[in-house]
Design a protein around this motif. Sequence first.
Motif, PDB file in Angstrom:
ATOM      1  N   ALA A  56     -32.616 -53.652 -17.168  1.00 32.90           N
ATOM      2  CA  ALA A  56     -33.442 -53.445 -18.360  1.00 32.90           C
ATOM      3  C   ALA A  56     -33.723 -54.770 -19.061  1.00 32.90           C
ATOM      4  CB  ALA A  56     -32.736 -52.479 -19.316  1.00 32.90           C
ATOM      5  N   LEU A  57     -32.715 -55.637 -19.133  1.00 34.31           N
ATOM      6  CA  LEU A  57     -32.898 -56.946 -19.761  1.00 34.31           C
ATOM      7  C   LEU A  57     -33.891 -57.803 -18.979  1.00 34.31           C
ATOM      8  CD1 LEU A  57     -29.183 -57.761 -20.705  1.00 34.31           C
ATOM      9  CD2 LEU A  57     -31.053 -57.370 -22.314  1.00 34.31           C
ATOM     10  N   ARG A  58     -33.754 -57.806 -17.668  1.00 33.08           N
ATOM     11  CA  ARG A  58     -34.630 -58.641 -16.833  1.00 33.08           C
ATOM     12  C   ARG A  58     -36.092 -58.216 -16.927  1.00 33.08           C
ATOM     13  NH1 ARG A  58     -30.717 -59.345 -11.457  1.00 33.08           N
ATOM     14  NH2 ARG A  58     -29.539 -61.139 -12.265  1.00 33.08           N
ATOM     15  N   LYS A  59     -36.315 -56.933 -17.158  1.00 37.19           N
ATOM     16  CA  LYS A  59     -37.691 -56.458 -17.316  1.00 37.19           C
ATOM     17  C   LYS A  59     -38.372 -57.112 -18.510  1.00 37.19           C
ATOM     18  CE  LYS A  59     -37.394 -51.865 -15.194  1.00 37.19           C
ATOM     19  NZ  LYS A  59     -37.463 -50.405 -15.456  1.00 37.19           N
ATOM     20  N   PHE A 101     -31.648 -47.608 -22.864  1.00 38.32           N
ATOM     21  CA  PHE A 101     -31.365 -48.986 -22.457  1.00 38.32           C
ATOM     22  C   PHE A 101     -32.617 -49.868 -22.537  1.00 38.32           C
ATOM     23  CE2 PHE A 101     -27.444 -48.062 -19.557  1.00 38.32           C
ATOM     24  CZ  PHE A 101     -26.720 -47.739 -20.692  1.00 38.32           C
ATOM     25  N   GLU A 102     -33.730 -49.369 -22.035  1.00 40.51           N
ATOM     26  CA  GLU A 102     -34.928 -50.200 -22.003  1.00 40.51           C
ATOM     27  C   GLU A 102     -35.471 -50.443 -23.406  1.00 40.51           C
ATOM     28  OE1 GLU A 102     -39.060 -50.748 -19.514  1.00 40.51           O
ATOM     29  OE2 GLU A 102     -37.454 -49.460 -18.768  1.00 40.51           O
ATOM     30  N   GLU A 103     -35.366 -49.448 -24.272  1.00 39.71           N
ATOM     31  CA  GLU A 103     -35.803 -49.636 -25.661  1.00 39.71           C
ATOM     32  C   GLU A 103     -34.981 -50.725 -26.333  1.00 39.71           C
ATOM     33  OE1 GLU A 103     -36.619 -46.834 -29.571  1.00 39.71           O
ATOM     34  OE2 GLU A 103     -34.783 -46.516 -28.418  1.00 39.71           O
ATOM     35  N   MET A 104     -33.680 -50.714 -26.099  1.00 43.32           N
ATOM     36  CA  MET A 104     -32.800 -51.736 -26.676  1.00 43.32           C
ATOM     37  C   MET A 104     -33.118 -53.111 -26.114  1.00 43.32           C
ATOM     38  SD  MET A 104     -29.150 -49.730 -26.532  1.00 43.32           S
ATOM     39  CE  MET A 104     -28.923 -48.098 -27.226  1.00 43.32           C
TER      40      MET A 104
END
Length: 241
Positions: free
Chosen positions: A86-89, A126-129
């Motif tokens: 998610a962070l790498r996105k 996760f992705e929203e965060m």
Amino acid sequence: MKRLPWFLGQICSTIAVRSSHGVVFTTDRAYQPGEQVFISYGKKSNGELLLSYGFVPKEGTNPSDSVELSLSLKKSDKCYKEKLEALRKHGLSASQCYPIQITGWPLELMAYAYLAVSPPSMSPQFEEMAAAASNKSTTKKDLRYLEIEEKALQFILDSCESSISKYSKFLQASGSMDLDVTSPKQLNRGVFLKQLAVDLCTSEQRILFRAQHILRRRLRDMRSGELRALRIFDGLQNIFK
């Protein structure tokens, strides 16, 4: 050339123009003879000022001062791979640095902390965060997950205290640093550079101490509130027994 006073309250816009004879400063208005003129170095941290101009402002004179706080996902986290993805996105990595000022920290840092402490049940968020944790995000979304807020604050506090420990070790070691120099000129330069490093670390550590104080107080308030609620609940149970 004499260094002009450091001042950020009343600023005159100046433009430095290099010439073969020195530096020319152009003022933003006409000044009377004898009137004091101030120059702004811009909104820079003490570290940036040291690298760019070779000095560290005295204590409490730079409201733009900040320190980089490093946060990292734990590899032991059951959701480490999902969180990292998610962070790498959003152009982030497992370890990120965020600026902390004496007045607080950015929303991105809090969003990263939420992600770091989130349990598997919160994987849909996760992705929203991660998006909110990105400095490149066009929208500044102030996330708030009450169920994990205490854990997120504790996560930031642990990171602060880890950084404080590193600064303390450096400052303690710098007191007994052995400068192996033979020339008086080299000695003066060495002592000067050492003093600048100590001044910079002291100012940055001060910001971390302030953050530590705020975090501890907030956590204490949260935990005391929970204890009061539990006592009230226990008291009600006793009434209806």
